[in-house]
Motif scaffolding. Structure first.
Motif, mmCIF file in Angstrom:
data_model
loop_
_atom_site.group_PDB
_atom_site.id
_atom_site.type_symbol
_atom_site.label_atom_id
_atom_site.label_comp_id
_atom_site.label_asym_id
_atom_site.label_seq_id
_atom_site.Cartn_x
_atom_site.Cartn_y
_atom_site.Cartn_z
ATOM 1 N N LYS A 246 0.834 -1.205 0.000
ATOM 2 C CA LYS A 246 0.000 0.000 0.000
ATOM 3 C C LYS A 246 0.868 1.256 0.000
ATOM 4 C CE LYS A 246 -2.523 1.261 3.627
ATOM 5 N NZ LYS A 246 -3.583 1.221 4.653
ATOM 6 N N GLU A 247 1.917 1.263 0.806
ATOM 7 C CA GLU A 247 2.806 2.426 0.870
ATOM 8 C C GLU A 247 3.531 2.631 -0.457
ATOM 9 O OE1 GLU A 247 4.495 5.820 2.064
ATOM 10 O OE2 GLU A 247 3.041 4.715 3.291
ATOM 11 N N ARG A 248 4.047 1.555 -1.024
ATOM 12 C CA ARG A 248 4.741 1.666 -2.307
ATOM 13 C C ARG A 248 3.804 2.191 -3.389
ATOM 14 N NH1 ARG A 248 4.436 -1.289 -6.510
ATOM 15 N NH2 ARG A 248 3.647 -3.155 -5.490
ATOM 16 N N GLU A 249 2.604 1.641 -3.445
ATOM 17 C CA GLU A 249 1.641 2.074 -4.452
ATOM 18 C C GLU A 249 1.187 3.514 -4.238
ATOM 19 O OE1 GLU A 249 -1.327 -1.029 -4.265
ATOM 20 O OE2 GLU A 249 -0.282 -2.206 -5.809
ATOM 21 N N SER A 250 1.110 3.950 -2.975
ATOM 22 C CA SER A 250 0.698 5.340 -2.707
ATOM 23 C C SER A 250 1.744 6.323 -3.228
ATOM 24 C CB SER A 250 0.464 5.557 -1.208
ATOM 25 O OG SER A 250 1.691 5.655 -0.509
ATOM 26 N N GLN A 251 2.969 5.827 -3.407
ATOM 27 C CA GLN A 251 4.045 6.651 -3.953
ATOM 28 C C GLN A 251 4.185 6.453 -5.464
ATOM 29 O OE1 GLN A 251 7.711 6.271 -1.708
ATOM 30 N NE2 GLN A 251 6.594 6.153 0.220
#
Length: 91
Positions: free
Chosen positions: A22-27
């Motif tokens: 989720k964090e990677r995709e939010s970036q």
């Protein structure tokens, strides 16, 4: 180290995987881009995001740094998603 309750451990690993992805995709970063930018093996990132095996603390810490988040923040996110009475220890 094997935990006495591998089903409970699997819950934590699943949440860890979800939060990292989720964090990677939010970036707006692909696994390939993150691996390239920080000289990681794509397989490491893929294994972490798929919860395939028990990750090493140093791997989690390094990926957190690459994503610009504190490892403690990641752990807090996971802790917040667990049931209030969750424990790995059998009573």
């Amino acid at each position: 180290m094997q935990h006495s309750n591998t089903k409970k451990s699997a819950i934590i690993f699943k949440l860890l995987a979800e939060e990292l992805k989720k964090e990677r995709e939010s970036q707006n970063k692909s696994i390939r881009l993150l691996a390239y930018e920080f000289d990681f093996q794509m397989s490491l990132l893929s294994r972490l995001e798929n919860g395939v095996n028990e990750p090493k603390l140093i791997s989690i810490w390094t990926v957190c740094e690459a994503l610009g988040i504190k490892p403690s923040e990641l752990m807090k996110r996971i802790e917040d998603k667990l049931p209030k009475d969750f424990t790995l220890m059998d009573s």
